[in-house]
Motif scaffolding. Structure first.
Motif, mmCIF file in Angstrom:
data_model
loop_
_atom_site.group_PDB
_atom_site.id
_atom_site.type_symbol
_atom_site.label_atom_id
_atom_site.label_comp_id
_atom_site.label_asym_id
_atom_site.label_seq_id
_atom_site.Cartn_x
_atom_site.Cartn_y
_atom_site.Cartn_z
ATOM 1 N N TYR A 61 0.714 -1.376 0.253
ATOM 2 C CA TYR A 61 0.003 0.018 0.097
ATOM 3 C C TYR A 61 0.939 1.154 0.030
ATOM 4 C CZ TYR A 61 -3.183 3.656 1.546
ATOM 5 O OH TYR A 61 -4.271 4.708 1.721
ATOM 6 N N PRO A 62 0.789 2.061 -0.798
ATOM 7 C CA PRO A 62 1.253 3.547 -0.828
ATOM 8 C C PRO A 62 0.733 4.334 0.075
ATOM 9 C CG PRO A 62 -0.249 3.513 -2.500
ATOM 10 C CD PRO A 62 -0.653 2.324 -1.753
ATOM 11 N N ASP A 63 1.397 4.412 1.435
ATOM 12 C CA ASP A 63 1.146 5.174 2.604
ATOM 13 C C ASP A 63 1.438 6.555 2.387
ATOM 14 O OD1 ASP A 63 -0.057 5.638 5.180
ATOM 15 O OD2 ASP A 63 1.345 4.741 6.264
ATOM 16 N N LYS A 64 0.725 7.556 2.387
ATOM 17 C CA LYS A 64 1.048 8.770 2.236
ATOM 18 C C LYS A 64 2.159 9.463 3.092
ATOM 19 C CE LYS A 64 -1.016 13.495 2.007
ATOM 20 N NZ LYS A 64 -0.108 14.035 0.879
ATOM 21 N N THR A 65 3.228 10.031 2.571
ATOM 22 C CA THR A 65 4.276 10.545 3.260
ATOM 23 C C THR A 65 3.894 11.267 4.287
ATOM 24 O OG1 THR A 65 5.846 10.127 1.325
ATOM 25 C CG2 THR A 65 6.449 11.746 3.039
ATOM 26 N N ARG A 66 4.454 11.275 5.475
ATOM 27 C CA ARG A 66 4.142 12.280 6.668
ATOM 28 C C ARG A 66 5.503 12.817 6.910
ATOM 29 N NH1 ARG A 66 0.278 10.926 11.531
ATOM 30 N NH2 ARG A 66 0.218 13.095 12.445
ATOM 31 N N VAL A 67 5.648 14.348 6.379
ATOM 32 C CA VAL A 67 6.640 14.848 6.882
ATOM 33 C C VAL A 67 6.233 16.330 7.262
ATOM 34 C CG1 VAL A 67 8.492 13.680 5.517
ATOM 35 C CG2 VAL A 67 7.271 15.490 4.578
ATOM 36 N N GLY A 68 7.319 17.003 8.207
ATOM 37 C CA GLY A 68 6.906 17.890 8.733
ATOM 38 C C GLY A 68 7.099 19.398 7.619
ATOM 39 N N TRP A 69 8.039 19.116 6.777
ATOM 40 C CA TRP A 69 8.509 20.231 5.808
ATOM 41 C C TRP A 69 8.798 19.391 4.542
ATOM 42 C CZ3 TRP A 69 13.692 22.987 5.926
ATOM 43 C CH2 TRP A 69 13.915 23.986 4.946
ATOM 44 N N TRP A 70 7.839 19.628 3.647
ATOM 45 C CA TRP A 70 7.927 19.097 2.143
ATOM 46 C C TRP A 70 9.078 19.924 1.472
ATOM 47 C CZ3 TRP A 70 5.230 14.812 0.844
ATOM 48 C CH2 TRP A 70 5.386 14.267 -0.428
ATOM 49 N N LYS A 71 10.067 18.951 0.652
ATOM 50 C CA LYS A 71 10.844 19.293 -0.219
ATOM 51 C C LYS A 71 10.556 18.837 -1.439
ATOM 52 C CE LYS A 71 14.277 19.624 3.460
ATOM 53 N NZ LYS A 71 13.540 19.135 4.669
ATOM 54 N N ASN A 72 11.062 19.669 -2.575
ATOM 55 C CA ASN A 72 10.912 18.942 -3.898
ATOM 56 C C ASN A 72 11.719 17.744 -4.223
ATOM 57 O OD1 ASN A 72 9.205 21.305 -4.487
ATOM 58 N ND2 ASN A 72 11.048 22.711 -5.294
ATOM 59 N N GLY A 73 11.140 16.956 -4.902
ATOM 60 C CA GLY A 73 11.647 15.471 -4.943
ATOM 61 C C GLY A 73 11.381 14.510 -4.016
ATOM 62 N N TYR A 74 10.507 14.958 -2.953
ATOM 63 C CA TYR A 74 9.983 14.072 -1.783
ATOM 64 C C TYR A 74 9.135 12.847 -2.608
ATOM 65 C CZ TYR A 74 11.718 15.357 2.853
ATOM 66 O OH TYR A 74 12.778 15.458 3.686
ATOM 67 N N PRO A 75 9.250 11.738 -2.471
ATOM 68 C CA PRO A 75 8.316 10.844 -2.911
ATOM 69 C C PRO A 75 6.934 11.068 -2.042
ATOM 70 C CG PRO A 75 9.727 9.683 -1.281
ATOM 71 C CD PRO A 75 10.425 10.987 -1.577
ATOM 72 N N GLU A 76 5.861 10.573 -2.668
ATOM 73 C CA GLU A 76 4.529 10.942 -2.126
ATOM 74 C C GLU A 76 3.932 9.848 -1.145
ATOM 75 O OE1 GLU A 76 1.617 11.595 -5.149
ATOM 76 O OE2 GLU A 76 2.717 13.557 -5.829
ATOM 77 N N TYR A 77 4.753 8.790 -1.244
ATOM 78 C CA TYR A 77 4.128 7.843 -0.427
ATOM 79 C C TYR A 77 5.551 6.909 0.186
ATOM 80 C CZ TYR A 77 5.024 4.638 -4.400
ATOM 81 O OH TYR A 77 5.563 4.078 -5.372
ATOM 82 N N PHE A 78 5.223 6.221 1.210
ATOM 83 C CA PHE A 78 6.028 4.962 1.588
ATOM 84 C C PHE A 78 5.411 3.630 1.106
ATOM 85 C CE2 PHE A 78 10.234 4.273 4.002
ATOM 86 C CZ PHE A 78 9.897 2.833 4.048
ATOM 87 N N ALA A 79 5.898 2.824 0.434
ATOM 88 C CA ALA A 79 5.420 1.727 -0.063
ATOM 89 C C ALA A 79 5.540 0.697 1.148
ATOM 90 C CB ALA A 79 5.961 0.955 -1.053
ATOM 91 N N LYS A 80 4.712 0.095 1.687
ATOM 92 C CA LYS A 80 4.615 -1.037 2.900
ATOM 93 C C LYS A 80 3.811 -2.212 2.413
ATOM 94 C CE LYS A 80 4.715 3.063 6.083
ATOM 95 N NZ LYS A 80 3.775 3.785 6.976
ATOM 96 N N VAL A 81 4.486 -3.256 2.868
ATOM 97 C CA VAL A 81 3.842 -4.657 2.868
ATOM 98 C C VAL A 81 3.005 -4.611 4.106
ATOM 99 C CG1 VAL A 81 4.148 -7.085 3.131
ATOM 100 C CG2 VAL A 81 5.765 -5.856 1.873
ATOM 101 N N LEU A 82 1.833 -5.269 3.398
ATOM 102 C CA LEU A 82 0.619 -4.925 4.791
ATOM 103 C C LEU A 82 0.427 -6.162 5.554
ATOM 104 C CD1 LEU A 82 -2.097 -3.669 2.104
ATOM 105 C CD2 LEU A 82 -0.283 -2.419 3.370
ATOM 106 N N ASN A 83 -0.021 -5.820 6.672
ATOM 107 C CA ASN A 83 -0.389 -6.685 7.714
ATOM 108 C C ASN A 83 -1.673 -7.367 7.233
ATOM 109 O OD1 ASN A 83 -1.012 -8.422 10.030
ATOM 110 N ND2 ASN A 83 -1.501 -6.400 11.290
#
Length: 772
Positions: A61-83
């Motif tokens: 699942y492409p879990d939406k990226t969670r960061v405090g300060w977005w920078k150009n080039g950041y991926p929009e998600y972190f892919a996670k193998v699911l429970n």
């Protein structure tokens, strides 16, 4: 460091139940089969601290990226193998009282991971609050003989009472990942049904629309007599169950069997998924638990014939290497080139279950030597199939002309890591992928891989390095700025020696590979140059120029390659002078303090010297090893194995053994206080390397195997199998001799130290005397 796992040669044993250790044990006793896996969660209800984990390979699942300060080039998600759906679930009530080991008095608790035969067994006696005592034995496995199937046998006996037992055998898909960024659940229900004794639950992932159908047949016996099951009284979303109510007399035996099939839309069309699950569960149930277990035992016997390492005289070391090999074989089988090896495998959620550079740098050697060549090849093909995505990743960061930057973390080839110092700067991962191509060809002799897949990957990587360096007028050299090397306790540094060394090597190797393809397969060479729009004259000249004029930081006074510019500006404190109370640093120090220190997380300069050891004489290696090892805290699981191999090469047998034991028992003894969130699967391959490349000194030189062995003084001997270019060898090493048995139909020339020998065809054992 924990020390509660009993040391035995073939079993991992925990005796006595300590809730504070339960999450660690859930990791250690995990099981899998390359297609699915699960942590060692209890089948019955447990209200204590636990990390539930059931995983299906490739489903993410492409879990939406969670960061405090977005920078150009950041991926929009972190892919996670699911429970995924929990199929082992049992809710057991005795006269209305729930069996829960968190509220019961537990005695005679024993958990055994039988590595030889591939199953997990657990037994205990539970005294409920009412005083009722129940004895339980459970056994379960994920079949490597049929990787769509898993099975469970749960047996219980009321010891001091008679009464009513209510059994709820359920499949629960209403689960979530502990590492969910926004506490989101990632599954939606597609269908659930009950067809006779079989429950079906089909779930679909949000966004990625993977579907997984879990089919479970439950059966219950009282004193060997089959009991009736009925549909669940409770119906809810993503949950299906069956009930049984039994009247028990003291010492009655109840046997509960659950056979499960886990199938995903990676392998079946969604319209055919449930029908395929019906066929799979019918196939498995026709065999029954005992036959399935026998097939599991036979399949593991075959696995061990390929990959076992036998150590005589050191039970702790023997147990450790088998544990590591067992988990590697549970995690990846090489059957599917779409799959790879997550750093935690099927044992936890940290790192998202995604692919890292660990595969190329650490896992490839293990699979090259212990499995058919196709297994390691599939790990390389995985990257080739993601080349277009690697080019896209580079384009997002401003690179052009087909330059490829492979992701630090990925499921589908797209970068999904969101820490800037990793995503943008830890670019040495490109070099590890190129080195794996070289390593595969060096070991297998399969030069055709270059024309089929490898050269295109190398061209993309070489184009990236060409654009990533810049000319320094001050140094009159090419430099590489703003990088993070393998030592992640340094960020945004200039001229990391390892990265610069890898880049120059990659540029030269790409030209060498291109020349080889041109010679061996001129038509394929023309196809590749046309496809990649390769300007051979201009690009080759640029690559040669950069490689020949690359800058490498060096300290004249110490006589060592500097990890990066300015490293000697740091206060030079040795690890031996660190108070034990301040370690591990990543749990005790602030991040800025770590970054300002000279301390090293893992092999960095030494990683490069491990890859390219033939380029350095022993004294150069010794100076660098002594300098950097004394500053390395080994707070990465990937660190001790490289140090063990280099120490062995330097004839520092004591250090080689110490580092081996640390990497081998990293999880069994919870060295770094982080085993509870999953095992360190990719570093386990380094344990194998420590023995075969370290103690046995195995190398491939000029297409031939070479050994420079020694036996740690704690051992009597060690032996292992190798698959090498169509031959199968058994190598045994004692303190005074090495014997090599050739089990194949062709002779093989082998080098031992500085002498060459021919190992004849057949099962003839030839012994070579070692100096003592």
């Amino acid at each position: 460091m924990k020390n509660y796992i009993q040391a035995t040669e073939w079993n991992i044993i925990e005796e006595g139940f300590d809730p504070h250790l339960n999450k660690i044990s859930e990791s250690i006793f995990s099981i899998g089969n390359g297609r699915m896996g699960q942590r060692a969660n209890f089948e019955e209800s447990y209200s204590g601290e636990s990390l539930q984990g059931n995983y299906v390979a490739g489903v993410y699942y492409p879990d939406k990226t969670r960061v405090g300060w977005w920078k150009n080039g950041y991926p929009e998600y972190f892919a996670k193998v699911l429970n995924a759906a929990n199929w082992i679930g049992l809710e057991l009530k005795f006269d209305g009282e729930l069996l829960d080991l968190n509220t019961c008095k537990v005695s005679d608790f024993k958990r055994v991971l039988n590595m030889k035969e591939g199953y997990l067994e657990r037994s205990f006696t539970a005294e409920l609050l009412s005083g009722k005592k129940v004895s339980v034995v459970s056994k379960r496995f994920c079949s490597i003989a049929d990787d769509e199937i898993a099975a469970l046998h749960y047996s219980l006996v009321p010891l001091n009472f008679s009464g009513k037992l209510e059994i709820c055998s359920f499949t629960d898909g209403d689960v979530k990942n502990q590492d969910s960024n926004y506490d989101e659940k990632f599954w939606e229900e597609v269908a659930r049904s009950q067809q006779g004794p079989v429950s079906y639950l089909t779930l679909r992932t949000k966004k990625t629309a993977f579907e997984v159908c879990t089919a479970v047949q439950s059966s219950v016996f009282k004193n060997d007599k089959a009991q009736n099951l009925q549909g669940a009284a409770e119906i809810r979303d993503k949950y299906v169950a069956q009930l049984a109510v039994l009247e028990l007399v003291q010492n009655d035996r109840v046997d509960i069997y659950k056979i499960a099939a886990n199938l995903s839309s990676m392998n079946y069309a969604t319209t055919e998924l449930q029908q395929a699950a019906q066929q799979a569960i019918a196939r498995a149930c026709a065999k029954g638990f005992e036959v399935l277990l026998q097939q599991q035992q036979q399949a593991w016997e075959n696995k061990w014939k390929e990959s076992d390492i036998l150590i005589e005289g050191d039970v702790a070391a023997q147990q450790a290497i088998r544990f590591n090999i067992f988990q590697l074989n549970q995690t990846y089988t090489g059957k599917d080139a779409r799959l790879n090896i997550g750093p935690k495998g099927f044992t936890g959620e940290k790192y998202g279950g995604s692919t890292y550079w660990d595969t190329e740098a650490y896992c490839i050697p293990f699979y090259l030597s212990t499995a058919p060549a196709e297994v390691a090849k599939n790990l390389l093909v995985y990257r080739y199939k993601q080349l277009d995505k690697a080019i896209e990743n580079a384009q997002k960061l401003g690179f052009k002309n087909g330059a490829a930057l492979y992701p630090m973390v990925t499921m589908n080839g797209e970068e999904c890591h969101n820490e800037w110092e990793i995503t943008f700067e830890e670019i040495h991962r490109n070099g590890a992928i190129a080195f794996a191509i070289f390593n595969y060809i060096r070991y297998t002799g399969d030069e055709s891989y270059l024309q089929q897949y490898g050269l295109e990957v190398l061209i993309g990587i070489a184009r990236f390095w060409k654009q990533r360096v810049n000319w320094s007028a001050d140094k009159n050299k090419y430099v590489m700025l703003g990088v993070t090397g393998p030592n992640e306790y340094e960020n945004n540094i200039n001229n990391n020696w390892y990265t610069n060394t890898l880049a120059a090597w990659c540029l030269n190797y790409t030209i060498e590979a291109a020349d080889l393809v041109k010679t061996l397969a001129p038509q394929e060479y023309a196809r590749i140059t046309e496809k990649t729009k390769l300007d051979t004259a201009k690009e080759f000249e640029d690559w040669k120029n950069i490689a020949s004029q690359m800058y490498y930081p060096y300290d004249e006074q110490e006589g060592v390659f500097l990890q990066q510019d300015g490293y000697m500006d740091k206060e030079q404190v040795l690890v031996k002078d660190l108070p034990a109370s301040e370690r591990p640093l990543n749990q005790k120090w602030s991040w800025d303090r770590i970054l300002r220190s000279c301390f090293i997380k893992q092999a960095d300069v030494l990683q490069g010297m491990y890859f390219f050891e033939d380029d350095y004489d022993l004294e150069t290696l010794r100076r660098n090893f002594n300098f950097y090892e004394s500053r390395t805290v080994h707070e990465s699981s990937l660190s001790p194995c490289v140090h063990s191999i280099l120490a062995a090469k330097l004839s520092d047998e004591q250090k080689a053994y110490e580092f081996y034991l640390r990497t081998a028992r990293l999880d069994l003894d919870d060295y770094n206080n982080d085993t509870e969130d999953g095992l360190h699967i990719t570093s386990m391959a380094g344990t194998w390397m420590s023995i075969v490349e370290g103690f046995a000194g195995m190398r491939v030189r000029n297409g031939k195997l070479k050994f420079s062995p020694f036996v740690p003084k704690q051992w009597k001997s060690f032996s292992f199998n190798l698959n090498f270019r169509g031959t199968t060898l058994r190598v045994k090493i004692t303190a005074t001799e090495i014997s090599i048995t050739n089990h194949s139909a062709q002779a093989l020339e082998i080098q031992v130290f500085d002498r060459y020998y021919e190992v004849a065809q057949g099962e003839q054992s030839i012994t070579y005397q070692l100096c003592v």
